[in-house]
Design a protein around this motif. Structure first.
Motif, PDB file in Angstrom:
ATOM      1  N   ALA A  41      35.141  36.903  39.212  1.00  0.00           N
ATOM      2  CA  ALA A  41      35.577  38.062  39.997  1.00  0.00           C
ATOM      3  C   ALA A  41      35.746  37.680  41.463  1.00  0.00           C
ATOM      4  CB  ALA A  41      34.564  39.196  39.860  1.00  0.00           C
ATOM      5  N   ILE A  42      36.715  38.327  42.095  1.00  0.00           N
ATOM      6  CA  ILE A  42      37.001  38.097  43.508  1.00  0.00           C
ATOM      7  C   ILE A  42      36.585  39.348  44.273  1.00  0.00           C
ATOM      8  CG2 ILE A  42      38.853  37.685  45.188  1.00  0.00           C
ATOM      9  CD1 ILE A  42      40.358  36.271  42.828  1.00  0.00           C
ATOM     10  N   GLU A  43      35.802  39.156  45.321  1.00  0.00           N
ATOM     11  CA  GLU A  43      35.248  40.287  46.060  1.00  0.00           C
ATOM     12  C   GLU A  43      36.338  41.253  46.546  1.00  0.00           C
ATOM     13  OE1 GLU A  43      32.609  41.136  50.052  1.00  0.00           O
ATOM     14  OE2 GLU A  43      32.145  39.349  48.882  1.00  0.00           O
ATOM     15  N   ALA A  44      37.446  40.750  47.061  1.00  0.00           N
ATOM     16  CA  ALA A  44      38.515  41.619  47.562  1.00  0.00           C
ATOM     17  C   ALA A  44      39.064  42.505  46.451  1.00  0.00           C
ATOM     18  CB  ALA A  44      39.624  40.778  48.189  1.00  0.00           C
ATOM     19  N   ASP A  45      39.193  41.957  45.241  1.00  0.00           N
ATOM     20  CA  ASP A  45      39.686  42.746  44.108  1.00  0.00           C
ATOM     21  C   ASP A  45      38.671  43.817  43.718  1.00  0.00           C
ATOM     22  OD1 ASP A  45      41.917  41.103  44.120  1.00  0.00           O
ATOM     23  OD2 ASP A  45      41.254  39.903  42.401  1.00  0.00           O
ATOM     24  N   CYS A  46      37.406  43.459  43.760  1.00  0.00           N
ATOM     25  CA  CYS A  46      36.340  44.410  43.451  1.00  0.00           C
ATOM     26  C   CYS A  46      36.368  45.570  44.444  1.00  0.00           C
ATOM     27  CB  CYS A  46      34.987  43.694  43.480  1.00  0.00           C
ATOM     28  SG  CYS A  46      33.552  44.781  43.310  1.00  0.00           S
ATOM     29  N   ASP A  51      37.791  51.139  46.178  1.00  0.00           N
ATOM     30  CA  ASP A  51      38.594  52.021  47.030  1.00  0.00           C
ATOM     31  C   ASP A  51      39.453  52.957  46.184  1.00  0.00           C
ATOM     32  OD1 ASP A  51      37.546  50.932  49.359  1.00  0.00           O
ATOM     33  OD2 ASP A  51      39.276  49.607  49.716  1.00  0.00           O
ATOM     34  N   ALA A  52      40.043  52.438  45.116  1.00  0.00           N
ATOM     35  CA  ALA A  52      40.868  53.274  44.230  1.00  0.00           C
ATOM     36  C   ALA A  52      40.004  54.318  43.526  1.00  0.00           C
ATOM     37  CB  ALA A  52      41.603  52.400  43.210  1.00  0.00           C
TER      38      ALA A  52
END
Length: 137
Positions: A41-46, A51-52
């Motif tokens: 997992a990538i923190e920015a994607d998480c 946010d969504a």
């Protein structure tokens, strides 16, 4: 046995402290968990998934939004117990969730869980208001 105890702690957190009474909407946290939990997992994607999720709560009363965020926090904490989960990204996600919660006590509990997930230590059940204490027998 330790994973069972951690799972029980997450369940206690959800039932006793984070989910507001009367909250009845079904909360789908699967997209956030899928973005935050895998080992790669990538923190920015998480954080984008969180946010969504938060954006989808717009218009709800604060107590209902906090309840949904509590469900999300519980699901992320539970995901951290799975083999191959990414504790650092999950902890960052939990910290972001805590920042969205309006109830300071609930936010503090989520922060404690984030710290425990990041450090790979037991989830702090002492922070959870309990019902009747268990019998010593």
């Amino acid at each position: 046995m330790l994973k069972f105890i951690k799972s029980a702690a997450v369940a206690a957190l959800l039932s006793a402290a984070v989910v507001a009474p009367g909250y009845s909407q079904t909360v789908d946290t699967s997209a956030v968990v899928a973005a935050c939990a895998p080992v790669d997992a990538i923190e920015a994607d998480c954080l984008a998934a969180i946010d969504a999720f938060v954006a989808a709560l717009a218009g709800l009363p604060a107590a209902d939004a906090d309840a949904a965020l509590g469900v999300l926090a519980g699901d992320l904490a539970a995901a951290s117990l799975e083999e191959g989960s990414n504790s650092a990204v999950i902890a960052a996600g939990l910290t972001a969730v805590a920042g969205e919660v309006t109830d300071p006590e609930q936010a503090a509990q989520i922060i404690q869980i984030a710290a425990a997930v990041e450090a790979d230590t037991d989830i702090p059940v002492f922070a959870v208001d309990g019902g009747t204490p268990a019998s010593p027998n």
